[in-house]
Enzyme design. Structure first.
Site, PDB file in Angstrom:
ATOM      1  N   PRO A 178      -0.014  -8.503   3.318  1.00  0.00           N
ATOM      2  CA  PRO A 178       0.954  -9.603   3.249  1.00  0.00           C
ATOM      3  C   PRO A 178       2.265  -9.106   2.650  1.00  0.00           C
ATOM      4  O   PRO A 178       2.269  -8.451   1.611  1.00  0.00           O
ATOM      5  CB  PRO A 178       0.265 -10.611   2.309  1.00  0.00           C
ATOM      6  CG  PRO A 178      -0.677  -9.784   1.480  1.00  0.00           C
ATOM      7  CD  PRO A 178      -1.121  -8.666   2.363  1.00  0.00           C
ATOM      8  N   CYS A 227       1.224  -9.683  -7.047  1.00  0.00           N
ATOM      9  CA  CYS A 227       2.694  -9.685  -7.000  1.00  0.00           C
ATOM     10  C   CYS A 227       3.273  -9.573  -8.408  1.00  0.00           C
ATOM     11  O   CYS A 227       2.948 -10.381  -9.283  1.00  0.00           O
ATOM     12  CB  CYS A 227       3.197 -10.954  -6.326  1.00  0.00           C
ATOM     13  SG  CYS A 227       5.003 -11.041  -6.233  1.00  0.00           S
ATOM     14  N   ARG A 287       3.999  -1.372   4.350  1.00  0.00           N
ATOM     15  CA  ARG A 287       5.278  -0.895   4.877  1.00  0.00           C
ATOM     16  C   ARG A 287       5.149   0.168   5.958  1.00  0.00           C
ATOM     17  O   ARG A 287       5.961   0.234   6.878  1.00  0.00           O
ATOM     18  CB  ARG A 287       6.155  -0.412   3.715  1.00  0.00           C
ATOM     19  CG  ARG A 287       6.841  -1.602   3.073  1.00  0.00           C
ATOM     20  CD  ARG A 287       7.173  -1.438   1.613  1.00  0.00           C
ATOM     21  NE  ARG A 287       7.734  -2.714   1.155  1.00  0.00           N
ATOM     22  CZ  ARG A 287       7.001  -3.788   0.862  1.00  0.00           C
ATOM     23  NH1 ARG A 287       5.680  -3.736   0.945  1.00  0.00           N
ATOM     24  NH2 ARG A 287       7.573  -4.920   0.485  1.00  0.00           N
TER      25      ARG A 287
END
Length: 323
Positions: A13, A96, A230
């Site tokens: 995500p 996060c 990424r």
């Protein structure tokens, strides 16, 4: 060759990146991988445009909704939304490091509250039939020992979680940006391997710094799954190459484009902006002759058309006939 029967490969995500337009594109490269939404806060789903936040194409399955939040009632309600909309799993963000979310008790700061996360899993799982999983770091700030992570996993597993996705870096909640938190804290893959050894009944996935199919295979010798962010986004053809893990054909970029055009036309007919969609497709020809020209053709063009995309693709494919 790794037996993929009980293994998993996932696209991580990523906020602003793993939108439905990117996920559809990613699925064209690989039918096996699990796709994740961006992290979506409970507030956005409860008070915002829920239908838009949760929209996806049926092609995207298997698909996981990642939630950000810590309120029991809200997280349970959003898990129910996920099931109602047809998601295959729900994932709780405990990784996060952004200071924007810490005051709402979203993300890595929740590693300091394993009992809270365990209660979230317990109540969410009781409300839905789809799995509830957790994505977390190996530690936070000075709480970065293996024992700290193992205690977190043990307590959350007691709440009913059986799948943990571990970003193999500590999150430094003070002093580093989210970008720096993806790069500066050292990777400790061995801690994730040890977690699998100590909790053999749990499904353990690894995330962080993984960039090649060879990397994926090496990790899968030790754990149950690999998650890549990424590298898959900037070089989506890595997803195609990963088909070799399952022994399935690797699609050509020209075939992927042929399947993408009807999707773009359908979305334009629904009122979606083409430049907003195509920003996710800049890496299609990464590493090939003409890749820069492709990126330039798609970037900064408010009046971009599908014919423009087809023309740019034709030029690059002419330079790379095997692509």
């Amino acid at each position: 060759m790794v037996d993929m029967t009980n293994k998993r490969l996932s696209v991580a995500p990523m906020i602003d990146w793993t939108t439905t337009d990117y996920r559809y594109f990613a699925r064209l490269f690989n039918p096996h991988v699990y796709l994740y939404t961006e992290m979506i806060s409970t507030g956005a789903l409860i008070h915002g445009n829920r239908a838009r936040h949760l929209r996806f194409d049926a092609l995207e399955h298997p698909l996981v909704l990642q939630l950000g939040g810590a309120d029991m009632t809200e997280m349970t309600q959003c898990a129910e939304f996920a099931q109602q909309h047809g998601y295959d799993e729900v994932n709780i963000n405990v990784g996060c490091p952004s200071d924007r979310v810490q005051h709402n008790k979203i993300g890595a700061c929740l590693m300091a509250e394993p009992n809270t996360v365990a209660d979230l899993v317990k109540h969410m799982q009781a409300a839905v039939d789809i799995p509830v999983t957790v994505k977390h770091r190996i530690g936070i700030d000075d709480f970065d020992s293996y024992e700290f992570m193992a205690d977190f996993v043990q307590k959350v597993a007691a709440g009913g979680c059986t799948r943990f996705i571990v970003h193999a870096r500590t999150a430094w909640l003070q002093g580093l940006s989210p970008k720096q938190n993806r790069e500066i804290p050292p990777l400790r893959y061995e801690d994730v391997y040890r977690l699998k050894q100590d909790f053999p009944a749990l499904d353990i996935e690894i995330n962080g710094g993984i960039e090649t199919v060879a990397d994926i295979e090496a990790h899968l010798e030790h754990i149950d799954g690999v998650m890549i962010g990424r590298a898959f986004y900037h070089n989506p053809y890595l997803l195609a190459e990963a088909n070799s893990l399952w022994g399935t054909p690797v699609p050509k970029r020209s075939d992927i484009l042929a399947q993408l055009y009807p999707y773009l036309e359908e979305q334009i007919a629904k009122g979606e902006a083409l430049p907003t969609m195509t920003r996710h497709y800049l890496g299609l020809f990464q590493g090939l002759v003409g890749a820069r020209k492709w990126r330039q053709a798609l970037s900064g063009k408010p009046h971009l058309t599908i014919d423009d995309i087809k023309y740019a693709a034709t030029e690059v494919l002419a330079l790379n006939p095997d692509a």
